[in-house]
Write a protein that holds these residues in place. Structure first.
Motif, PDB file in Angstrom:
ATOM      1  N   GLU A  87       0.839  -1.205   0.000  1.00 11.25           N
ATOM      2  CA  GLU A  87       0.000   0.000   0.000  1.00 11.25           C
ATOM      3  C   GLU A  87       0.877   1.259   0.000  1.00 11.25           C
ATOM      4  OE1 GLU A  87      -3.170   2.446   2.792  1.00 11.25           O
ATOM      5  OE2 GLU A  87      -2.473   0.490   3.451  1.00 11.25           O
ATOM      6  N   PHE A  90       2.562   1.346  -3.697  1.00 14.47           N
ATOM      7  CA  PHE A  90       1.710   1.479  -4.869  1.00 14.47           C
ATOM      8  C   PHE A  90       0.579   2.493  -4.705  1.00 14.47           C
ATOM      9  CE2 PHE A  90       3.463  -2.877  -5.339  1.00 14.47           C
ATOM     10  CZ  PHE A  90       4.223  -2.618  -6.468  1.00 14.47           C
ATOM     11  N   GLN A  91       0.282   2.875  -3.476  1.00 12.04           N
ATOM     12  CA  GLN A  91      -0.746   3.890  -3.209  1.00 12.04           C
ATOM     13  C   GLN A  91      -0.203   4.885  -2.189  1.00 12.04           C
ATOM     14  OE1 GLN A  91      -3.692   1.086  -1.882  1.00 12.04           O
ATOM     15  NE2 GLN A  91      -4.762   1.159  -3.845  1.00 12.04           N
ATOM     16  N   LYS A  93      -0.235   8.139  -1.862  1.00 12.87           N
ATOM     17  CA  LYS A  93      -1.108   9.216  -1.386  1.00 12.87           C
ATOM     18  C   LYS A  93      -2.067   8.684  -0.318  1.00 12.87           C
ATOM     19  CE  LYS A  93      -4.332  12.776  -2.809  1.00 12.87           C
ATOM     20  NZ  LYS A  93      -5.100  13.367  -3.895  1.00 12.87           N
ATOM     21  N   GLN A  94      -2.636   7.518  -0.580  1.00  6.93           N
ATOM     22  CA  GLN A  94      -3.555   6.914   0.389  1.00  6.93           C
ATOM     23  C   GLN A  94      -2.805   6.581   1.680  1.00  6.93           C
ATOM     24  OE1 GLN A  94      -5.833   3.647  -1.175  1.00  6.93           O
ATOM     25  NE2 GLN A  94      -6.229   2.809   0.863  1.00  6.93           N
ATOM     26  N   SER A  98      -3.260   8.505   5.409  1.00  3.14           N
ATOM     27  CA  SER A  98      -4.031   7.652   6.318  1.00  3.14           C
ATOM     28  C   SER A  98      -3.847   8.115   7.763  1.00  3.14           C
ATOM     29  CB  SER A  98      -3.605   6.188   6.182  1.00  3.14           C
ATOM     30  OG  SER A  98      -2.288   6.010   6.664  1.00  3.14           O
TER      31      SER A  98
END
Length: 176
Positions: A87, A90-91, A93-94, A98
């Motif tokens: 996460e 690959f993600q 920004k998320q 968080s």
């Protein structure tokens, strides 16, 4: 200081280590006297706290996230760490927005900033006794860290309570 080596004396009978001149170029060897003014040095100290927090917080938030989950075996822990690491990669920004990451970053940034700025305050107030410096700096950083951790954990507890998570009963043997 031409051709310095570790055996050069600085004129006071103490060995002079040349790398400190380069590493801490704004300070005098073997003292806490900085050339830079506090208002010039403070943003650098805060920037260092930000950078250190940004390097440490991803790993700590991944580990925290995995600890909170119900993990029975080492393989489940490693699997959950892999999911969290993917996460982050690959993600981003998320991951970086968080709640676990933001709160963990806040704890580390606050603690490091207080430690760095307390060092600056000790230099500005010309506190030279190393033992006294340690006491004051560790006290300030500890108060900041404990307060920030309590704040973060209170938010995590509110989130867990709001999600309807089953509240385990406290074993009787732990009460006595």
């Amino acid at each position: 200081m031409a051709a310095n080596n570790n055996n050069n004396n600085n004129g006071e009978g103490e060995k002079h280590f040349w790398a400190r001149d380069w590493e801490f170029g704004d300070s005098h060897f073997n003292s806490h006297e900085f050339v830079e003014d506090a208002k010039v040095r403070a943003p650098k100290e805060i920037g260092c706290a930000f950078a250190a927090s940004f390097l440490v917080s991803p790993l700590v938030s991944i580990i925290d996230k995995c600890i909170v989950k119900d993990i029975g075996t080492t393989s489940q822990l490693l699997k959950n760490m892999g999911v969290a690491a993917r996460e982050m990669i690959f993600q981003p920004k998320q991951f970086l927005t968080s709640k676990p990451f933001v709160l963990t970053f806040a704890v580390y940034f606050g603690t490091y900033a207080v430690a760095n700025l307390s060092e600056l305050a000790l230099d500005a107030n010309k506190v030279t006794d190393d033992e006294r410096r340690k006491q004051l700096k560790v006290s300030a950083a500890s108060v900041a860290n404990i307060s920030l951790l309590a704040w973060r954990d209170a938010i995590f507890a509110q989130d867990a309570a709001a999600s309807g998570a089953v509240k385990p009963k406290t074993p009787m043997r732990s009460l006595g």
